[in-house]
Design a protein around this motif. Structure first.
Motif, short mmCIF file in Angstrom:
data_model
loop_
_atom_site.label_atom_id
_atom_site.label_comp_id
_atom_site.label_asym_id
_atom_site.label_seq_id
_atom_site.Cartn_x
_atom_site.Cartn_y
_atom_site.Cartn_z
N ASN A 85 0.82 -1.37 -0.14
CA ASN A 85 0.05 0.08 -0.04
C ASN A 85 0.88 1.24 0.04
O ASN A 85 0.21 2.30 -0.31
CB ASN A 85 -0.91 -0.13 1.36
N ILE A 86 2.36 1.01 0.07
CA ILE A 86 3.05 2.22 0.30
C ILE A 86 2.36 3.16 1.41
O ILE A 86 2.10 4.63 1.17
CB ILE A 86 3.24 3.18 -1.09
N GLU A 87 2.29 2.68 2.49
CA GLU A 87 1.74 3.62 3.57
C GLU A 87 2.65 3.25 4.71
O GLU A 87 3.36 2.28 4.96
CB GLU A 87 0.36 3.04 3.85
N THR A 88 2.25 4.20 5.74
CA THR A 88 2.86 3.93 7.23
C THR A 88 1.93 3.13 7.93
O THR A 88 0.73 3.68 8.09
CB THR A 88 3.29 5.27 7.66
N LEU A 89 2.34 2.37 9.06
CA LEU A 89 1.70 1.77 9.86
C LEU A 89 2.29 2.21 11.37
O LEU A 89 3.60 2.14 11.40
CB LEU A 89 1.51 0.14 10.03
N ASN A 90 1.58 2.38 12.32
CA ASN A 90 1.79 2.86 13.72
C ASN A 90 1.01 2.16 14.71
O ASN A 90 -0.26 2.96 14.79
CB ASN A 90 1.84 4.18 13.66
N LEU A 91 1.44 1.09 15.10
CA LEU A 91 0.33 0.46 15.88
C LEU A 91 0.94 0.10 17.37
O LEU A 91 2.02 -0.25 17.76
CB LEU A 91 0.37 -1.02 15.58
N ALA A 92 0.09 0.34 18.26
CA ALA A 92 0.52 0.14 19.71
C ALA A 92 0.45 -1.58 20.18
O ALA A 92 1.24 -1.70 21.08
CB ALA A 92 -0.43 0.74 20.69
N GLU A 93 -0.35 -2.09 19.55
CA GLU A 93 -0.41 -3.57 19.57
C GLU A 93 -0.50 -4.37 18.43
O GLU A 93 -1.37 -4.26 17.67
CB GLU A 93 -1.57 -3.93 20.46
N ALA A 94 0.73 -4.54 17.81
CA ALA A 94 0.57 -5.14 16.47
C ALA A 94 -0.17 -6.40 16.16
O ALA A 94 -0.91 -6.47 15.08
CB ALA A 94 2.09 -5.67 16.25
N ALA A 95 -0.45 -7.12 17.20
CA ALA A 95 -1.24 -8.46 17.06
C ALA A 95 -2.58 -8.12 16.72
O ALA A 95 -3.56 -9.04 16.15
CB ALA A 95 -1.17 -9.19 18.07
N THR A 96 -3.15 -7.06 16.92
CA THR A 96 -4.71 -6.54 16.73
C THR A 96 -4.84 -6.27 15.35
O THR A 96 -6.01 -6.16 14.98
CB THR A 96 -4.92 -5.38 17.82
N HIS A 97 -3.84 -6.04 14.53
CA HIS A 97 -3.83 -5.62 13.04
C HIS A 97 -4.49 -6.75 12.26
O HIS A 97 -4.00 -7.88 12.69
CB HIS A 97 -2.71 -4.97 12.59
N PRO A 98 -5.36 -6.89 11.58
CA PRO A 98 -5.99 -8.01 10.79
C PRO A 98 -4.88 -8.49 9.89
O PRO A 98 -5.07 -9.64 9.68
CB PRO A 98 -6.90 -7.48 9.86
N GLU A 99 -3.80 -7.95 9.54
CA GLU A 99 -2.92 -8.60 8.62
C GLU A 99 -1.51 -9.11 9.41
O GLU A 99 -0.71 -9.55 8.81
CB GLU A 99 -2.58 -7.62 7.67
N PHE A 100 -1.67 -8.98 10.72
CA PHE A 100 -0.39 -9.53 11.56
C PHE A 100 -0.16 -11.08 11.33
O PHE A 100 -1.15 -11.74 11.42
CB PHE A 100 -0.91 -9.32 13.09
N GLN A 101 1.07 -11.35 11.15
CA GLN A 101 1.67 -12.62 11.11
C GLN A 101 2.71 -12.73 11.84
O GLN A 101 3.76 -11.80 12.11
CB GLN A 101 2.05 -12.99 9.60
N TYR A 102 3.03 -13.93 12.53
CA TYR A 102 4.05 -14.22 13.62
C TYR A 102 4.86 -15.06 12.72
O TYR A 102 4.68 -16.12 12.36
CB TYR A 102 3.56 -14.83 14.68
N LYS A 103 6.30 -14.87 12.59
CA LYS A 103 7.35 -15.43 12.31
C LYS A 103 8.26 -16.24 13.34
O LYS A 103 9.13 -15.39 14.15
CB LYS A 103 8.07 -14.55 10.95
N PRO A 104 8.06 -17.31 13.55
CA PRO A 104 8.78 -17.93 14.73
C PRO A 104 10.29 -17.91 14.69
O PRO A 104 10.81 -17.77 15.90
CB PRO A 104 8.16 -19.45 14.69
N GLU A 105 10.93 -17.72 13.47
CA GLU A 105 12.29 -17.51 13.56
C GLU A 105 12.83 -16.51 13.88
O GLU A 105 13.83 -16.36 14.26
CB GLU A 105 12.95 -18.12 12.37
N THR A 106 12.11 -15.49 14.06
CA THR A 106 12.59 -14.19 14.49
C THR A 106 12.70 -13.91 15.77
O THR A 106 13.42 -12.80 16.27
CB THR A 106 11.82 -12.97 13.75
N GLY A 107 11.91 -14.63 16.60
CA GLY A 107 11.82 -14.39 18.05
C GLY A 107 11.27 -12.88 18.46
O GLY A 107 11.45 -12.41 19.32
#
Length: 756
Positions: A85-107
């Motif tokens: 989207n070429i946009e800025t995101l600024n989130l107090a709680e990342a996990a609440t965003h619908p597009e949030f994904q967790y990558k386990p290898e990053t810790g």
């Protein structure tokens, strides 16, 4: 700490990193440490686009083993969403965003807050810069601006190091060859043939970090002076007649050019350590991001004006002034651009400019208003047209259908040229009917009126021979104005329109704003909450709430029509009491003017637009108080079918010539019989030949349509026997056929009446 000082401190240290002799990976590693430390973030990461995927190139705080291992698709997760989207995101709680994904290898599971900005090169995201923090918190505005500044400098470093694919850097692959047809949004109707000309090459900024801040500031000051001089000159040299809403467009455009807030933001960016070009680009990027957040179409168009001015300013300050307009058009041309400002359009030679194709654009854009005044067809929302067409390609623009044909085959080009010639011949034949009164074969006189909304539109009365203006949309003056038009200004417009009409009737519709025609200087808490703007707090509903707005327009209309007949129409009337409330406003203003011995209109006629189906159920109660009723078929259709006319999936689903619509309209016609009320139809339906034939069969004797349709409808009227078509319609509606449109077409063909 200010945004400028924070960014300047980071830039100073970043400049040292970039100047060092270490390899690129080491520089990126230093950059993430620097940013994380400066913003007090446990995590800072850089993702770059490689082989179509966003690859983790450097990180502070995440597992180092994930570097060059973790990859995300564009649009995948928060990072991929930023790139897509070429946009800025600024989130107090990342996990609440619908597009949030967790990558386990990053810790990264222990981090809550998240902010990211795109790394942009040539209008494309080539990477993403992110920061994360353990505690849930939103990053401050000053921190986001610092990230955006760093991202600009990173784009230069990445470009010089060749870290991303050439395609990602925006290098256009070799354009396709062969014919291609693409669709867009119809903005200004008409046909055009010409060679593709790109409005301007993108200015690529090669140096982002300033060596001398004061020198950069002086360059911007000089560029502003030159840009303002250019705008003033163009506004003075506009060549489509005196008066018109396009003049107000240009005045609004000038207001942006002289806006101190805009120049101050650019100066603040220079204070942070950027070059003049980079400072303008950073403010421009911020404007683009704001555009993505704005739902209001009018405010989006204002942002496009700022984008246009920023492009102009950056070309001046960089010395890269070569636009297609300044080089001059050497042949019939179709202008291709991402977007276009009204002043930029005025730079082109109108003898050579035949059409405009935009990747963006909207019906309310200022450039559309100016293009319509120039008579140049425009198609907008043509996705990726700049990537599909080459300079000099043959292009066919069909503004009537909203289609663009690139590199047409000989057969397609020949057919289009034949159609173009036939269109010109038809227009010439219609022009001959200008002075001919539209009587049917059985002697019925049909009123063929036209719709208008701009002062210049009134000139089409004489050109088309229309009987008058059946719908003058007064809201256009409000839509192109940056502030609420003063009463005196409104009155002057209405007076000018009546002068230009030269005695022919003009029906002024009171302002229809709100809903999808929102205006920033008139807001309503109710309208902000509308989930369906077309059916929300708009038109008469809003005007009655805004008593001052209604009073000012009522007095302006009464003053503007002094000594002449005034026709006033109220939109979106749902129940009789709404008409009574609106008329009462006019009555009070009339009494006020009469008491002060002002000259009054010689007569005042009041009417309503029937576009809300509910009004049809109580129309008999209101008819004794009305002089005329105009059926607004555009809104009426979507309300009857519960189908948003702006939804492309529904646009063609419900036919105007369907038994449901026809029976409803017949009931309205029959309900007006015996009342001295002039009943007509205003809207797109009446301007289509087959639909107009159906309306004549229902008993409609007044049509108000677009100026371009006046000639074709007058020609149709003269071929129709209303007794025959009325009898046929009565039979079809008593026992509806499976396809009423096909029956109408067959009936017309049997009598050699062209309804296409």
């Amino acid at each position: 700490m200010t945004a400028a000082s924070s960014a300047r401190q980071i830039l100073t240290r970043l400049h040292e990193v970039m100047a060092s002799r270490t390899h690129t990976q080491a520089k990126l590693n230093q950059v993430v440490e620097l940013i994380g430390e400066s913003l007090d973030s446990e995590v800072c990461s850089i993702y770059l686009l490689r082989e179509g995927m966003l690859e983790l190139f450097a990180t502070r705080g995440l597992n180092q083993a994930a570097v060059h291992v973790t990859r995300l698709g564009v649009g995948e997760g928060l990072t991929g969403t930023i790139a897509q989207n070429i946009e800025t995101l600024n989130l107090a709680e990342a996990a609440t965003h619908p597009e949030f994904q967790y990558k386990p290898e990053t810790g990264e599971e222990k981090f809550h807050s998240f902010a990211g900005v795109p790394i942009v090169r040539r209008e494309r995201a080539i990477g993403v810069l992110t920061v994360q923090h353990v505690d849930p918190r939103k990053y401050e505005e000053v921190e986001i601006e610092a990230l955006q500044t760093v991202a600009m400098v990173l784009a230069e470093l990445i470009n010089n190091a060749g870290l991303v694919d050439a395609e990602a850097m925006g290098d256009r692959a070799e354009a396709q060859s062969g014919q291609e047809v693409i669709s867009g949004l119809k903005l200004v109707t008409g046909l055009a043939i010409g060679k593709a000309v790109f409005h301007q090459p993108r200015v690529h900024i090669e140096q982002t970090v300033a060596e001398d801040i004061e020198a950069e500031r002086e360059r911007v000051y000089l560029a502003f002076d030159r840009m303002r001089e250019q705008i003033d000159n163009m506004a003075n040299q506009a060549e489509f007649g005196v008066g018109g809403e396009h003049e107000q467009v240009l005045e609004t455009y000038k207001m942006f050019a002289y806006d101190e807030g805009w120049s101050r933001r650019i100066n603040e960016a220079i204070d942070s350590g950027l070059t003049a070009e980079a400072a303008i680009e950073r403010v421009q990027q911020r404007t683009r991001m704001r555009m993505r957040e704005i739902q209001d179409p009018l405010l989006q168009d204002r942002m496009h004006d700022l984008e246009d001015l920023a492009n102009r300013l950056i070309r001046i300050v960089s010395g890269q002034l070569g636009t297609a307009a300044q080089k001059g058009l050497t042949q019939d041309s179709i202008l291709v651009a991402k977007n276009l400002g009204p002043a930029e359009l005025l730079e082109y030679d109108k003898r050579r400019l035949k059409g405009v194709v935009l990747e963006e654009g909207s019906l309310t854009a200022h450039v559309v208003i100016v293009a319509r005044a120039m008579g140049v067809p425009v198609i907008g929302r043509v996705a990726n047209v700049r990537g599909l067409v080459r300079e000099g390609d043959e292009m066919l623009v069909d503004g009537d259908a909203g289609k663009v044909t690139l590199r047409p085959s000989a057969g397609v080009l020949s057919a289009f040229e034949t159609r173009f010639a036939r269109s010109r011949e038809k227009q010439a034949a219609y022009a001959k009917l200008r002075e001919v009164e539209p009587f049917t074969r059985d002697g019925e006189r049909i009123e063929v009126m036209m719709n208008a909304g701009l002062r210049d539109d009134v000139g089409m009365l004489a050109m088309t021979g229309a009987d008058g203006i059946g719908l003058y949309r007064t809201e256009f003056q409000f839509l192109v104005s940056s502030t609420l038009p003063q009463r005196e200004r409104q009155a002057r417009l209405y007076r000018d329109v009546l002068d230009a009409a030269k005695g022919k009737p003009v029906i002024f519709r009171t302002v229809d704003i709100g809903g999808d025609k929102s205006i920033p200087y008139i807001s309503s808490d109710a309208s902000k909450e509308d989930e369906n703007p077309a059916m929300g707090w708009r038109a008469l509903r809003l005007a009655l709430e805004r008593e001052g707005l209604m009073k000012a327009q009522a007095r302006a209309l009464l003053e503007g029509a002094a000594g002449r007949e005034l026709n006033v129409m109220f939109p979106m009337v749902s129940e009789p009491w709404e008409f009574d409330a609106a008329k009462e406003v006019f009555d009070h203003q009339l009494a006020y003017l009469k008491k002060r011995k002002h000259q009054l209109p010689s007569a005042i006629n009041y009417g309503v637009m029937l576009e809300v189906p509910a009004l049809a159920e109580t129309l008999d109660l209101l008819l004794p108080r009305l002089s005329f009723v105009s059926i607004g078929t555009n809104d009426l259709t979507q309300f009857l079918f519960a189908a948003d006319r702006a939804n492309p999936r529904l646009a063609e689903r419900y036919d105007w010539v369907s038994p449901a619509i026809m029976r409803f309209l017949r009931r309205v016609v029959q309900g007006c019989v015996g009342h001295p009320v002039n009943l007509g139809v205003c809207g797109e339906m009446g301007g289509r030949r087959l639909e107009a034939l159906a309306l004549l069969g229902l008993g409609i004797r007044r049509l108000s349509i677009t100026p371009a349709a006046v000639g074709p409808i007058k020609e149709l009227v003269r071929k129709v026997d209303t007794r025959e078509i009325s009898e046929a319609m009565a039979g079809w509606l008593a026992n509806p056929p499976e396809n009423l449109r096909a029956e109408l077409q067959a009936w017309a063909e049997a009598r050699e009446i062209d309804v296409e």
